[in-house]
Design a protein around this motif. Structure first.
Motif, PDB file in Angstrom:
ATOM      1  N   LYS A 255      -0.175  -0.544  12.976  1.00  0.00           N
ATOM      2  CA  LYS A 255       0.693  -1.312  13.863  1.00  0.00           C
ATOM      3  C   LYS A 255       0.391  -2.788  13.657  1.00  0.00           C
ATOM      4  O   LYS A 255      -0.779  -3.164  13.551  1.00  0.00           O
TER       5      LYS A 255
ATOM      6  N   ILE B  92       1.432   7.907  12.912  1.00  0.00           N
ATOM      7  CA  ILE B  92       1.225   6.457  12.861  1.00  0.00           C
ATOM      8  C   ILE B  92      -0.015   6.137  12.030  1.00  0.00           C
ATOM      9  O   ILE B  92      -1.082   6.715  12.249  1.00  0.00           O
TER      10      ILE B  92
ATOM     11  N   THR C  90       6.452  -4.992  17.840  1.00  0.00           N
ATOM     12  CA  THR C  90       5.445  -4.279  17.071  1.00  0.00           C
ATOM     13  C   THR C  90       6.099  -3.514  15.933  1.00  0.00           C
ATOM     14  O   THR C  90       7.050  -2.760  16.144  1.00  0.00           O
TER      15      THR C  90
ATOM     16  N   VAL D 197       5.651  -0.574  13.490  1.00  0.00           N
ATOM     17  CA  VAL D 197       4.867   0.663  13.472  1.00  0.00           C
ATOM     18  C   VAL D 197       5.136   1.386  12.153  1.00  0.00           C
ATOM     19  O   VAL D 197       6.279   1.719  11.850  1.00  0.00           O
TER      20      VAL D 197
END
Length: 61
Positions: A16, A13, A4, A6
């Motif tokens: 993703k 965040i 993943t 990110v």
């Protein structure tokens, strides 16, 4: 195994994206960093394994 990517801005965040291969995930993170920095205010990016372990990271001020 999934990897993943990110994306982070100064608040945390913001996105993703999941890839099947580590090499593809790293290539995406490196190639898109400048664009995402300008468009979305990205300050850092990480590539993580399913286990959560960070296998690649990049940050700029």
């Amino acid at each position: 195994m999934a990897y993943t990517v990110v994306w982070y801005d100064r608040q945390g965040i913001i996105d993703k994206v999941t890839f099947d291969a580590e090499k593809t995930a790293k290539a995406h993170a490196v190639s898109m960093f400048a664009t995402r920095k300008g468009d979305d205010g990205v300050v850092s990016v990480e590539v993580r394994k399913d286990s959560g372990a960070v296998v690649f990271s990049h940050a700029e001020n």
